[in-house]
Structures are given as C-alpha cells and as structure tokens.
Motif scaffolding. Structure first.
Motif, PDB file in Angstrom:
ATOM      1  N   ILE A 373       0.845  -1.201   0.000  1.00  0.00           N
ATOM      2  CA  ILE A 373       0.000   0.000   0.000  1.00  0.00           C
ATOM      3  C   ILE A 373       0.872   1.240   0.000  1.00  0.00           C
ATOM      4  CG2 ILE A 373      -1.769   1.285   1.294  1.00  0.00           C
ATOM      5  CD1 ILE A 373      -2.457  -1.487   2.631  1.00  0.00           C
ATOM      6  N   ARG A 374       0.465   2.242  -0.768  1.00  0.00           N
ATOM      7  CA  ARG A 374       1.152   3.530  -0.788  1.00  0.00           C
ATOM      8  C   ARG A 374       0.119   4.642  -0.831  1.00  0.00           C
ATOM      9  NH1 ARG A 374       5.416   4.717  -5.568  1.00  0.00           N
ATOM     10  NH2 ARG A 374       3.510   4.723  -6.840  1.00  0.00           N
ATOM     11  N   GLY A 375       0.343   5.722  -0.056  1.00  0.00           N
ATOM     12  CA  GLY A 375      -0.593   6.844  -0.099  1.00  0.00           C
ATOM     13  C   GLY A 375      -0.580   7.662   1.180  1.00  0.00           C
ATOM     14  N   HIS A 376      -1.577   8.534   1.291  1.00  0.00           N
ATOM     15  CA  HIS A 376      -1.661   9.453   2.436  1.00  0.00           C
ATOM     16  C   HIS A 376      -1.916   8.746   3.749  1.00  0.00           C
ATOM     17  CE1 HIS A 376      -5.998   8.822   2.313  1.00  0.00           C
ATOM     18  NE2 HIS A 376      -6.033   9.219   1.053  1.00  0.00           N
ATOM     19  N   ASN A 377      -2.326   7.474   3.685  1.00  0.00           N
ATOM     20  CA  ASN A 377      -2.691   6.748   4.900  1.00  0.00           C
ATOM     21  C   ASN A 377      -1.532   6.008   5.551  1.00  0.00           C
ATOM     22  OD1 ASN A 377      -2.572   5.057   2.684  1.00  0.00           O
ATOM     23  ND2 ASN A 377      -4.322   3.794   3.274  1.00  0.00           N
ATOM     24  N   VAL A 378      -0.377   5.896   4.883  1.00  0.00           N
ATOM     25  CA  VAL A 378       0.731   5.090   5.398  1.00  0.00           C
ATOM     26  C   VAL A 378       1.443   5.820   6.545  1.00  0.00           C
ATOM     27  CG1 VAL A 378       2.946   4.014   4.841  1.00  0.00           C
ATOM     28  CG2 VAL A 378       1.047   3.885   3.220  1.00  0.00           C
ATOM     29  N   MET A 379       1.685   5.086   7.619  1.00  0.00           N
ATOM     30  CA  MET A 379       2.271   5.636   8.837  1.00  0.00           C
ATOM     31  C   MET A 379       3.629   6.296   8.599  1.00  0.00           C
ATOM     32  SD  MET A 379       3.788   2.273  10.793  1.00  0.00           S
ATOM     33  CE  MET A 379       5.024   1.224   9.975  1.00  0.00           C
ATOM     34  N   LYS A 380       4.017   7.124   9.563  1.00  0.00           N
ATOM     35  CA  LYS A 380       5.350   7.715   9.570  1.00  0.00           C
ATOM     36  C   LYS A 380       6.402   6.646   9.826  1.00  0.00           C
ATOM     37  CE  LYS A 380       5.886  11.654  11.806  1.00  0.00           C
ATOM     38  NZ  LYS A 380       6.106  12.667  12.890  1.00  0.00           N
ATOM     39  N   GLY A 381       6.056   5.665  10.650  1.00  0.00           N
ATOM     40  CA  GLY A 381       6.973   4.577  10.978  1.00  0.00           C
ATOM     41  C   GLY A 381       6.635   4.016  12.341  1.00  0.00           C
ATOM     42  N   TYR A 382       7.375   2.993  12.776  1.00  0.00           N
ATOM     43  CA  TYR A 382       7.217   2.462  14.124  1.00  0.00           C
ATOM     44  C   TYR A 382       8.046   3.318  15.084  1.00  0.00           C
ATOM     45  CZ  TYR A 382       5.164  -1.759  12.046  1.00  0.00           C
ATOM     46  OH  TYR A 382       4.375  -2.627  11.355  1.00  0.00           O
ATOM     47  N   TYR A 383       7.409   3.756  16.175  1.00  0.00           N
ATOM     48  CA  TYR A 383       8.062   4.677  17.101  1.00  0.00           C
ATOM     49  C   TYR A 383       9.345   4.076  17.673  1.00  0.00           C
ATOM     50  CZ  TYR A 383       8.603   8.018  20.905  1.00  0.00           C
ATOM     51  OH  TYR A 383       9.094   8.979  21.745  1.00  0.00           O
ATOM     52  N   ARG A 384      10.465   4.789  17.456  1.00  0.00           N
ATOM     53  CA  ARG A 384      11.786   4.418  17.963  1.00  0.00           C
ATOM     54  C   ARG A 384      12.255   3.042  17.459  1.00  0.00           C
ATOM     55  NH1 ARG A 384      12.984   4.792  23.907  1.00  0.00           N
ATOM     56  NH2 ARG A 384      11.197   3.393  24.172  1.00  0.00           N
ATOM     57  N   ARG A 385      11.748   2.629  16.293  1.00  0.00           N
ATOM     58  CA  ARG A 385      12.163   1.338  15.745  1.00  0.00           C
ATOM     59  C   ARG A 385      12.488   1.491  14.251  1.00  0.00           C
ATOM     60  NH1 ARG A 385       9.153  -0.402  20.062  1.00  0.00           N
ATOM     61  NH2 ARG A 385       9.929  -2.298  21.057  1.00  0.00           N
ATOM     62  N   PRO A 386      13.600   2.139  13.936  1.00  0.00           N
ATOM     63  CA  PRO A 386      13.946   2.351  12.524  1.00  0.00           C
ATOM     64  C   PRO A 386      14.158   1.057  11.747  1.00  0.00           C
ATOM     65  CG  PRO A 386      15.776   2.951  13.972  1.00  0.00           C
ATOM     66  CD  PRO A 386      14.586   2.746  14.846  1.00  0.00           C
ATOM     67  N   GLU A 387      14.711   0.038  12.393  1.00  0.00           N
ATOM     68  CA  GLU A 387      14.940  -1.217  11.679  1.00  0.00           C
ATOM     69  C   GLU A 387      13.624  -1.910  11.357  1.00  0.00           C
ATOM     70  OE1 GLU A 387      17.653  -3.619  13.866  1.00  0.00           O
ATOM     71  OE2 GLU A 387      19.352  -2.240  13.612  1.00  0.00           O
ATOM     72  N   ALA A 388      12.707  -1.919  12.319  1.00  0.00           N
ATOM     73  CA  ALA A 388      11.392  -2.525  12.068  1.00  0.00           C
ATOM     74  C   ALA A 388      10.647  -1.754  10.988  1.00  0.00           C
ATOM     75  CB  ALA A 388      10.579  -2.555  13.358  1.00  0.00           C
ATOM     76  N   THR A 389      10.807  -0.426  10.975  1.00  0.00           N
ATOM     77  CA  THR A 389      10.182   0.391   9.930  1.00  0.00           C
ATOM     78  C   THR A 389      10.749   0.043   8.559  1.00  0.00           C
ATOM     79  OG1 THR A 389       9.837   2.207  11.505  1.00  0.00           O
ATOM     80  CG2 THR A 389       9.739   2.753   9.164  1.00  0.00           C
ATOM     81  N   ALA A 390      12.068  -0.071   8.498  1.00  0.00           N
ATOM     82  CA  ALA A 390      12.721  -0.407   7.219  1.00  0.00           C
ATOM     83  C   ALA A 390      12.284  -1.777   6.712  1.00  0.00           C
ATOM     84  CB  ALA A 390      14.237  -0.364   7.387  1.00  0.00           C
ATOM     85  N   ASP A 391      11.982  -2.688   7.633  1.00  0.00           N
ATOM     86  CA  ASP A 391      11.564  -4.037   7.228  1.00  0.00           C
ATOM     87  C   ASP A 391      10.224  -4.036   6.497  1.00  0.00           C
ATOM     88  OD1 ASP A 391      13.812  -5.234   8.253  1.00  0.00           O
ATOM     89  OD2 ASP A 391      12.882  -5.813  10.154  1.00  0.00           O
ATOM     90  N   VAL A 392       9.351  -3.055   6.816  1.00  0.00           N
ATOM     91  CA  VAL A 392       8.014  -3.071   6.209  1.00  0.00           C
ATOM     92  C   VAL A 392       7.836  -2.011   5.125  1.00  0.00           C
ATOM     93  CG1 VAL A 392       6.936  -4.056   8.264  1.00  0.00           C
ATOM     94  CG2 VAL A 392       7.057  -1.567   8.016  1.00  0.00           C
TER      95      VAL A 392
END
Length: 425
Positions: A373-392
């Motif tokens: 999914i891509r668009g205005h609804n996608v989260m900023k990221g997982y709080y204080r978890r840059p690696e977990a954010t990069a994984d998704v």
C-alpha cells in the motif's frame, strides 16, 4: 497547519446543540464535548505537557474516551490509546516504550478494575509524571488510590485553550500499538494528515452527514473504531451512540431506540446481530426503519453471513480492508460501484494498492502475492524502531504481510498471511 481536533472545534461552532455522544442516560452536545476536551487540554498544559509529548489513554467506549482523546490532541500532544484488557506489566511496557508523560485512565467497572491496574503499572514506570483517574458515572470511587489526580480536579481552573494548538500535517497525532507477527508490540506513528485524511475519505465513502446516528460498538482504542466511527462522525457532526461492551441484543435495542443509521463491526458482531434479530423478530424488523449502511472489517466476512445480513436488515453489507499502519482503511467496496462479494473492494481515494512477488515486482491480475500500500494513509513509521520500519517499507510502499490477488478492475481479495501468527493467552 492541521490538528485532528480542528473538526471538533469547527462543529462545536456549527452545531453547538447537536447531540454528539449518547451513552445510557448521558447526552453530550458538540458544544459540551468541546468544552470538556478543552478542560483536559488545559490540565495537560498545567502539568507541563507540551506539543509532541505522549499521553497514554485507557478507556472503554464511554464519553470520557472522546473527551480525553480530543483534549490530548488540542494540547498538541500525541494520543497513545491502550487496549483496556492489558495487565499491569503490559501497561507498564506501553508507557515505557511510548515515553508517555502522562496517563489518563478510566476508573473501570467491578469486573474490570482499570484504575487499580493502572496504578500498579504506574509504580513500575519512571518518567510518566501524572496518572489521571476518570471516574465512572462522574463520581470518584478510586479507593486505595490516594494521591492520584481525578479528572474533575485535573480539569478545574482557568486557562483552557480557545482553539486547538496548530500542528504540522506530518506531526504525530496518535501512536497505535500493533503486535504484528513477531517480537514485542510496536507503536505505529500516525500523523494528523494520516488520521484526518483517512477519516475524511471514510466519511465520504459512508456518505455520512450530521443527521446520521452511528453505533460505536467497535473498541475505540483500535484504529477501526477510532477512524471509521469516532473521527469520521466528528468530521460531519453525526451523533455517536456508545456501547462499552458488545452484546447483540443490547445493540439491537439501541439501534431501535436511538434510530441508528450506520453500523460498523467485525464479522462476529454481524453474526451476533443476525441471531439476535431472529430471536427478537419485532426488534429486528424495526432496525430497518433507520439503518441505511452496514460495514464489515477486521477479518474476512463469510459470504453466507453477508447474504444473511442483507436479508435480515435490508441493507447491503460493504466490506473493507486495512491495518493500523495505514490509519487503517486501504480498500473498500464503494457504495456507488458494483459490490463484489468475496473481495474487500478497491483502493480508496488517494492511495494505491498492488500485489507483488517476493522481490517486490508487481504481479498480473489473478496472481497471488504480498499486498503493498502507498498513499496518504501510510504511517510515519514504528516509534523508535527504525529497523522494524525499514523491514516493512520498500520504496515508499508499505508491505502488509497479507497475501492477496487483484482483479483486472482493481478489486482485492485477501487469501492468506505471509507469516502465520500464533495468538496465546
């Protein structure tokens, strides 16, 4: 500049006497809801909460949830809604992980002593400065919790903000905790723009207006109830009938008594309503007088349930799909397009949905792969978890971990999970 609470500011001016919340004998107008939320904002400011600070919230579907939720936003702080069934150790984890500077907790009920559990958790956390107990029924009954601040004490005094604090669209509004498939719960950071746009699109999809009455049976600490019911209703000035604990017969009676026009739920709720309508056929028939829209999400809806709901209540059941990380709505069976049973509809406005192989290459219609999914609804990221954010995240696309297939005309069907999740406890 944008604050999700701006919609409450606006409608308290346009519809000050319009019923905002109905809960048993309690009735709050939009004007009263805003005034109460302003009191919470003022209390937060007095204890030193500044824009960007995190404030945790544990509350069932009662008026205090909306009062605290919008009060936190008005102060420019970030709402961290917690599952009301969390145990003290789990609460302490969420308070610590989110770096909460304050914690607003509903007193609870005899079978669910939320404030007592919150106080136990609070002792385990360093840095969460104030625990505010929101008393059930408007009376403080927090025995054994001496020294804690009650909501009445917290909101007393001058200095309530006249309007919501202006925020940037990409400032975080809400952190929603989602356990996913592996590891500890992660907090999805959702911005004011994420939440506002998703609620606006939902309001348009549902064709909501100030004359609608929305039954809020979904837990408001979850993204489905929060966006599709609470925020979408406040955007248009609709009336919200709150049901703290879902009971099919109680829900059916409320739908008749309050002339509910919109109902959203998960499949088990729809199954329960169908059964209740069969047992209480007179009530079931009267629901038809006002109900105009039924929505399903959160899990796959069996086709036989969809057909049975249509027959029982005389309205089409529309199914959608989403995740907390996308605010949550991503696709929906749009009411002005052909409904496709067995699918979760097409991408909502302003978003893209695709099915890809393991290497992220788009697959043709009919092929099964991971949904992105891509668009205005996608989260900023997982709080204080840059690696977990990069994984998704992959090139701006959010990897859902769900397996789906797409039709030629863009209808999505969810068929499996990429990783199996084991739920225990």
């Amino acid at each position: 500049m944008l604050n999700l609470a701006d919609f409450l500011d606006r409608n308290s001016g346009l519809f000050p006497s319009q019923a905002a919340i109905v809960h048993g004998e309690r009735r709050l107008t939009y004007g009263e809801l805003r005034t109460a939320a302003q009191g919470v904002a003022a209390g937060l400011q007095r204890i030193g909460i500044v824009p960007g600070d995190k404030v945790a919230l544990s509350c069932p579907n009662v008026p205090e949830f909306a009062i605290a939720y919008y009060g936190i936003l008005m102060a420019g702080a970030v709402v961290v809604p917690l599952n009301i069934l969390l145990k003290p150790g789990e609460i302490a984890y969420h308070l610590t992980d989110s770096e909460a500077g304050a914690y607003l907790c509903y007193e609870g009920l005899p079978e669910l002593p939320m404030a007592a559990m919150a106080a136990e958790a609070f002792k385990q956390v360093a840095g969460c400065g104030t625990l505010v107990v929101m008393p059930a029924g408007g009376r403080a009954r927090a025995e054994g919790l001496a020294g804690l601040t009650t909501l009445a004490e917290f909101t007393t005094g001058a200095g309530a903000p006249s309007t919501s604090r202006a925020m940037r669209p990409d400032d975080t509004a809400v952190i929603l905790y989602t356990s996913g498939t592996t590891g500890p719960a992660k907090g999805a950071e959702l911005t004011h723009a994420n939440m506002a746009m998703n609620a606006l699109v939902t309001a348009l999809l549902f064709k909501l207006s100030w004359s609608d009455v929305n039954l809020l049976a979904l837990p408001l600490f979850h993204s489905f109830g929060q966006t599709c019911q609470l925020n979408a209703s406040v955007i248009v000035g609709a009336t919200m009938v709150m049901l703290p604990r879902f009971d099919p017969e109680a829900a059916l009676r409320l739908m008749v008594d309050e002339k509910v026009s919109v109902f959203a739920g998960v499949p088990t709720m729809h199954i329960g309503l169908i059964g209740a309508a069969e047992r209480l056929s007179e009530l079931g028939g009267r629901v038809r007088d006002a109900l105009r829209l039924a929505v399903s999400g959160g899990a796959s809806l069996p086709l036989e349930v969809l057909a049975a709901f249509d027959r029982t209540f005389g309205v089409p059941m529309l199914e959608g799909y989403g995740l907390s990380e996308v605010s949550p709505v991503a696709t929906f069976n749009h009411p002005d397009r052909t409904r496709r049973p067995g699918t979760v509809g097409q991408a909502i406005a302003g978003t893209e949905v695709r099915v890809v192989d393991l290497d992220g290459r788009p697959l043709p219609a009919g092929a099964e792969g991971e949904v992105e999914i891509r668009g205005h609804n996608v989260m900023k990221g997982y709080y204080r978890r840059p690696e977990a954010t990069a994984d998704v995240m992959r090139d701006g696309w959010f990897r859902t971990g769900d397996i789906g297939r797409m039709t030629e005309d863009g209808y999505l069907a969810i068929v499996d999970r990429l990783k199996d999740m084991v739920i225990r406890g």
